[in-house]
Enzyme design. Structure first.
Site, short mmCIF file in Angstrom:
data_model
loop_
_atom_site.label_atom_id
_atom_site.label_comp_id
_atom_site.label_asym_id
_atom_site.label_seq_id
_atom_site.Cartn_x
_atom_site.Cartn_y
_atom_site.Cartn_z
N HIS A 75 18.79 17.62 -10.95
CA HIS A 75 18.56 16.34 -10.27
C HIS A 75 18.05 16.53 -8.84
O HIS A 75 17.49 15.61 -8.27
CB HIS A 75 19.87 15.54 -10.20
CG HIS A 75 20.10 14.60 -11.35
ND1 HIS A 75 19.11 13.78 -11.87
CD2 HIS A 75 21.22 14.31 -12.06
CE1 HIS A 75 19.62 13.05 -12.85
NE2 HIS A 75 20.90 13.35 -13.00
N GLU B 3 25.20 14.05 -8.81
CA GLU B 3 24.23 14.93 -8.15
C GLU B 3 24.06 14.68 -6.66
O GLU B 3 22.98 14.94 -6.11
CB GLU B 3 22.88 14.77 -8.84
CG GLU B 3 22.16 13.42 -8.62
CD GLU B 3 22.40 12.38 -9.69
OE1 GLU B 3 23.43 12.46 -10.40
OE2 GLU B 3 21.57 11.45 -9.82
N ASN B 4 25.08 14.20 -5.92
CA ASN B 4 24.96 13.96 -4.48
C ASN B 4 24.25 15.12 -3.78
O ASN B 4 24.52 16.28 -4.07
CB ASN B 4 26.35 13.81 -3.87
CG ASN B 4 27.24 12.92 -4.69
OD1 ASN B 4 26.92 11.77 -4.91
ND2 ASN B 4 28.33 13.47 -5.20
N GLU C 208 26.97 6.34 -6.84
CA GLU C 208 26.05 5.82 -7.85
C GLU C 208 26.84 4.93 -8.81
O GLU C 208 27.93 5.32 -9.21
CB GLU C 208 25.40 6.95 -8.65
CG GLU C 208 24.30 6.40 -9.57
CD GLU C 208 23.59 7.49 -10.37
OE1 GLU C 208 23.98 8.66 -10.29
OE2 GLU C 208 22.65 7.13 -11.07
N GLY D 118 30.80 12.34 -15.99
CA GLY D 118 30.84 13.81 -16.06
C GLY D 118 30.71 14.47 -14.69
O GLY D 118 31.51 15.31 -14.32
N ALA D 119 29.70 14.08 -13.94
CA ALA D 119 29.45 14.68 -12.64
C ALA D 119 28.40 13.88 -11.90
O ALA D 119 27.78 12.99 -12.48
CB ALA D 119 28.97 16.13 -12.81
N HIS E 266 22.36 20.21 -15.32
CA HIS E 266 21.89 18.82 -15.20
C HIS E 266 21.95 18.34 -13.75
O HIS E 266 20.96 17.85 -13.22
CB HIS E 266 22.74 17.93 -16.11
CG HIS E 266 22.37 16.48 -16.07
ND1 HIS E 266 21.54 15.89 -17.00
CD2 HIS E 266 22.71 15.49 -15.20
CE1 HIS E 266 21.38 14.61 -16.71
NE2 HIS E 266 22.09 14.34 -15.61
N GLU E 267 23.10 18.51 -13.14
CA GLU E 267 23.25 18.01 -11.75
C GLU E 267 22.36 18.80 -10.80
O GLU E 267 21.76 18.24 -9.90
CB GLU E 267 24.71 18.07 -11.30
CG GLU E 267 25.70 17.34 -12.22
CD GLU E 267 25.31 15.93 -12.60
OE1 GLU E 267 24.62 15.25 -11.81
OE2 GLU E 267 25.67 15.49 -13.71
N GLU F 268 17.28 10.16 -15.34
CA GLU F 268 18.25 10.65 -16.32
C GLU F 268 17.60 11.19 -17.58
O GLU F 268 17.98 12.25 -18.08
CB GLU F 268 19.28 9.56 -16.66
CG GLU F 268 20.16 9.16 -15.47
CD GLU F 268 20.92 10.31 -14.83
OE1 GLU F 268 20.99 11.40 -15.42
OE2 GLU F 268 21.43 10.14 -13.69
N1 TRP Z 1 24.01 10.44 -12.06
C1 TRP Z 1 25.14 10.93 -12.81
C2 TRP Z 1 24.57 11.90 -13.82
O1 TRP Z 1 24.25 12.98 -13.50
C3 TRP Z 1 25.87 9.82 -13.50
C4 TRP Z 1 27.09 9.30 -12.84
C5 TRP Z 1 28.08 10.01 -12.31
C6 TRP Z 1 27.51 7.95 -12.72
N2 TRP Z 1 29.07 9.17 -11.90
C7 TRP Z 1 28.74 7.92 -12.13
C8 TRP Z 1 26.95 6.74 -13.08
C9 TRP Z 1 29.43 6.74 -11.89
C10 TRP Z 1 27.62 5.57 -12.84
C11 TRP Z 1 28.85 5.56 -12.25
O2 TRP Z 1 24.27 11.61 -14.93
ZN ZN Z 2 22.13 12.64 -14.53
#
Ligand code: TRP
Ligand code: ZN
Length: 876
Positions: free
Chosen positions: A306, A269-270, A126, A266-267, A302-303, A325
């Site tokens: 998602h 959600e794959n 992402e 931070g993390a 949060h993850e 988000e």
């Molecule tokens: N979708 C992720 C979240 O839970 C955001 C995110 C993680 C992201 N790594 C990233 C966005 C790298 C851009 C680039 O919020």
């Molecule tokens: Zn998110």
């Protein structure tokens, strides 16, 4: 350099081609990984495009070895390769496309695509990282079923992970092995993940509401295995909560989390394989603060959330980012509120919103929660998309109430399961389920800027009528000069002279007024006696600035009596702001600073009230931050604000010394550490008391801090004492504790980050030289975003007095780091620009210096789209 392209929402078109099936094979080598992709494709029946040519996104770093269509190898003239992709000139209506691509994970310092984190292979796709892995239709409305085979060296990569379920595995030549994963759910490429390396894991299981057993695994470096319990508990709590509150069940047989040290955010959600920054998943009492424990809980939730709000129902295009988000932040904040103190969680969220997001709304990068254009999507993972987006969902929740909101979310998930949709679809589901009209409300998605409410009142005691008059306006933002009125909920209560809530027209003590006009009158009847004091915007029911001419005495009264916990705190903040603004003005005029004892007396009664939650007491007794005070004025005078706040803290410390000593002792505990809400609350008040005591500069209180540092059995108490000693004027004590702390924790990267931050945020003059020296410390590297945040961001964002030195040294230092990082990691470089973008808020002298540095970055050579967009928009 060619001008980066602007992408507009209005230009959206459905994809001309679809990818039904994606079969990937990775042959992993550190500097030369082969990616073999087999894409089953067809023309999109919904597309009107007549084109025969197929364009696939692909970063310029991809080395193309082979392209074939339906087993026919293409020759040079059948396709063209450009910096941003691959065009195949003529393709049939349906076909199988095969490519072989070479990439270099080892040299990938941008941490997008496939890269190495301390010896592990991992991915971050992402928003547009998949195009750094292979040629693809890298857009969220192209959803495909994926199978992934990973082949790698068995010794260095015993663990091979991807999305979904492992369906096959085996050994291959040369000491290598392979595993095949299949993800049955269609997903966009941004949710793809791969992890490989010598990882250890913990395992547990969860039985879903329909009785299915799910295996839960959390992977990390072996030495961190003892720091995964809290994340596992948080995961199970999240799974239960989403079933109970939203009726949403997990859908695969396995859910995996992996902790990596090198991560831009931070993390992530794959699907079925969340990848986390170690800072958001590892937790142990010895190494992690209470705030850290709460962050892990919140980010795990949060993850996980998602999986429905983001994965099962995803975004049509990146302009819709807040669809997943904003909604998911709202969901995780409600989860955290249910598991901790609801009021304290709200106070923390609002504090962040009002400093960082309001500042963003007032700056050159201001954008609505659904932007209409961007140059680089990575720049739009913002406070506005996330936090303001969550506030907008919260307002829908407030307007509908919990039951209709749940009907709306059920309809949204059922109607759009498996689809890539828009924020309009989300609002339509809420509207259809409730029968409410959200036409005007949708302006929140289109207009940027923080609305301002000006409230006045009238009271007619003879008629028993009390009237609130509310006016709203919204300042101009880039590209939006005129704003139309917003539809927003204003939760109010009226308090009588005894401090009791009056019953309102709806029979309750809190009523939600719906503001829709630029100016509106709201009458309350049956109100008798003295004029009531209004409690406005209870629970911070809308993300706005609110002005009402409260007297300081009324604020003290609200601090003591408001039945809304948030507004009790808010009254203390408003009083604090009022007092600090007077002190700032006096400082600027060179007048003696005079402290209004009403503030310290109000604090005293709060501190003495043992019936209050200690966490609330700690919040109420914390003066508005320098960042919040800065956000409230037109021209920010960092030195005056710092001096005023320091003066006030010292005054309060001296006035309440005995009470702080008592509170410190009352909140001490001989119990072993536990990160539960009650214990966290006590530590918060205890450490706040210690901080005030140290402010008196009395040696016995500095010794108390030193004793706490020496004896602490947990990181919360240890770090609190460390910070106080390092920021004190006792240089001997400061260097002693820094040395002890480093010696003790040098093997714990995340703890060393705290050690860096404590030094970088020291407000004493001369910090820049220390930061420069720390850049050469073996614990620091520009390649790890957590290190950059701990040292560089902490200096530029949490140390205003040093960053804004009038010789411009802080600005020049930051610009040098941005130029350096632009080449290494554009996402992190771009985020570092933020403090410089705010130049218009400072004195002319500082403005000139800051602009100068922005221009120097602009002229420094070939900029990434990330840095280019922020710097060029800031220079307008
Ligand atoms: N979708 C992720 C979240 O839970 C955001 C995110 C993680 C992201 N790594 C990233 C966005 C790298 C851009 C680039 O919020
Ligand atoms: Zn998110």
């Amino acid at each position: 350099m060619s001008q980066p392209q602007v992408i507009y929402l209005k230009d959206y078109q459905v994809p001309a081609f679809l990818i039904d099936q994606t079969d990937l094979r990775f042959e992993l080598e550190a500097t030369k990984t082969l990616v073999k992709a087999r894409l089953t494709m067809r023309k999109n029946p919904e597309s009107h495009s007549q084109q025969r040519a197929l364009f696939l996104d692909g970063d310029k770093s991809l080395v193309l070895h082979r392209v074939a269509i339906n087993d026919q190898v293409l020759s040079d003239k059948d396709y063209s390769r450009t910096d941003d992709g691959l065009t195949i000139h003529d393709v049939p209506d349906s076909f199988v496309l095969e490519t072989v691509t070479e990439i270099n994970p080892q040299e990938n310092t941008a941490l997008e695509g496939l890269y190495r984190s301390d010896g592990f292979y991992c991915t971050q796709c992402e928003a547009e990282g998949f195009r750094r892995i292979t040629f693809y239709l890298d857009r969220p409305d192209v959803m495909s079923v994926f199978t992934t085979t990973i082949e790698a060296d068995k010794t260095t990569c015993p663990v091979l992970l991807s999305n979904g379920n492992a369906i096959d595995s085996g050994d291959s030549e040369g000491g290598r092995h392979w595993v095949t994963w299949e993800d049955p759910f269609r997903k966009p490429a941004y949710l793809f993940a791969l992890v490989a390396g010598d990882l250890s894991h913990v395992e547990d299981s969860y039985t879903t509401m329909s009785g299915r057993k799910v295996v839960l695994q959390i992977f990390a470096d072996k030495k961190d295995l003892n720091k995964l319990d809290h994340a596992m508990t948080s995961l199970k709590n999240s799974m239960r909560w989403d079933e109970e509150v939203y009726g949403r069940e997990y859908d695969l047989d396995i859910f995996m989390i992996v902790a990596v040290d090198f991560f831009n955010m931070g993390a992530m959600e794959n699907k079925g394989l969340n990848i986390f920054n170690t800072s958001c998943v590892l937790a142990s009492p010895q190494t992690t603060t209470d705030l850290g424990f709460q962050r892990v809980e919140g980010v795990v939730a949060h993850e996980y959330f998602h999986n429905w709000s983001g994965n099962r129902v995803t975004c049509r295009d990146w302009f819709q980012l807040s669809l997943k988000e904003g909604f998911t932040v709202f969901r995780d904040s409600e989860f955290s509120a249910d598991f901790n103190s609801r009021t304290v969680k709200r106070i923390e969220d609002v504090s962040v919103l009002r400093t960082a997001q309001f500042a963003e709304d007032a700056g050159p990068m201001a954008h609505p929660i659904r932007p209409s254009s961007f140059i680089e999507i990575s720049n739009f993972y913002t406070m506005t998309i996330y936090e303001k987006g969550a506030e907008v969902v919260r307002m829908i929740h407030t307007l509908l109430g919990p039951d209709l909101f749940r009907k709306g979310s059920d309809l949204y998930f059922d109607r759009h399961d498996g689809q890539a949709v828009t924020t309009d679809d989300f609002v339509a589901a809420m509207s259809d389920a409730s029968g409410r009209d959200f036409t005007q409300f949708k302006r929140w998605y289109e207009q940027a800027g923080t609305p301002e409410l000006t409230v006045s009142d009238e009271y007619d005691p003879a008629a028993g009528v009390y009237t609130l008059i509310i006016q709203q306006s919204c300042p101009a933002t880039p590209g939006q000069n005129e704003k139309l009125p917003f539809h927003l909920p204003v939760a109010v209560g009226l308090i009588d002279d005894q401090g009791a809530d009056l019953p309102l027209t709806n029979g309750q003590t809190t009523q939600v007024l719906e503001l829709t006009e630029a100016e509106q009158r709201f009458e309350f009847t049956g109100i008798h006696g003295d004029k009531p004091v209004p409690s406005l915007l209870r629970g911070f029911s809308a993300p706005v600035k609110l002005r009402y001419p409260y007297s300081r005495d009324e604020l003290v009264f609200l601090m003591q009596h408001d039945s809304d916990g948030f507004n009790r705190w808010e009254a203390s903040q408003k009083l604090g702001v009022d007092v600090l603004q007077s002190l700032t003005a006096a400082y600027q005029q060179g007048e003696p600073l005079a402290f209004d004892a009403r503030l310290s007396e109000a604090y005293r009664s709060v501190l003495l009230d043992e019936t209050l939650d200690p966490a609330m007491v700690a919040k109420i007794l914390t003066l508005p931050s320098e960042a919040y005070l800065s956000e409230l004025v037109d021209e920010i005078d960092v030195d005056a604000i710092h001096a005023a706040r320091t003066f006030a803290r010292q005054h309060i410390a001296n006035a309440l010394e005995a009470e702080f000593i008592a509170a410190y002792e009352r909140c001490s505990s001989s119990e072993p550490y536990s990160p539960d809400a009650d214990s966290i609350a006590k530590r918060a008040l205890r450490n706040l008391s210690l901080a005030y005591l140290v402010e008196t500069e009395k040696p016995q209180h500095l010794s108390l801090a030193r004793t706490q540092f020496d004896n602490a059995d947990n990181m919360t108490d240890s770090q609190a004492a460390l910070g106080l000693l390092v920021h004190s004027n006792d240089e001997v004590a400061a260097s002693e504790v820094l040395a002890i702390f480093y010696e003790r924790w040098s093997e714990e990267s995340l703890v060393v980050n705290q050690w860096l931050s404590v030094q970088a945020s020291d407000p004493k003059l001369g910090t820049l030289n220390k930061v420069l020296a720390l850049m050469d410390h073996p614990a620091f590297t520009m390649r790890n975003p957590n290190k950059v945040r701990a040292l560089i961001s902490a200096f530029a964002m949490q140390n205003p007095v040093n960053f804004h030195q009038l010789d411009g040294s802080g600005y020049a230092f930051l610009a040098d780091r941005i130029i350096e990082l632009n080449a290494l990691n554009p996402q992190i470089a771009s985020r570092l620009v933020t403090p410089l973008t705010r130049w218009k808020r400072y004195s002319e002298q500082r403005q000139a210096l800051m602009k100068n540095e922005l221009q120097r970055i602009m002229d420094s050579g070939s900029l990434s789209t990330d840095v280019y967009e922020v710097v060029s928009k800031s220079l307008v």
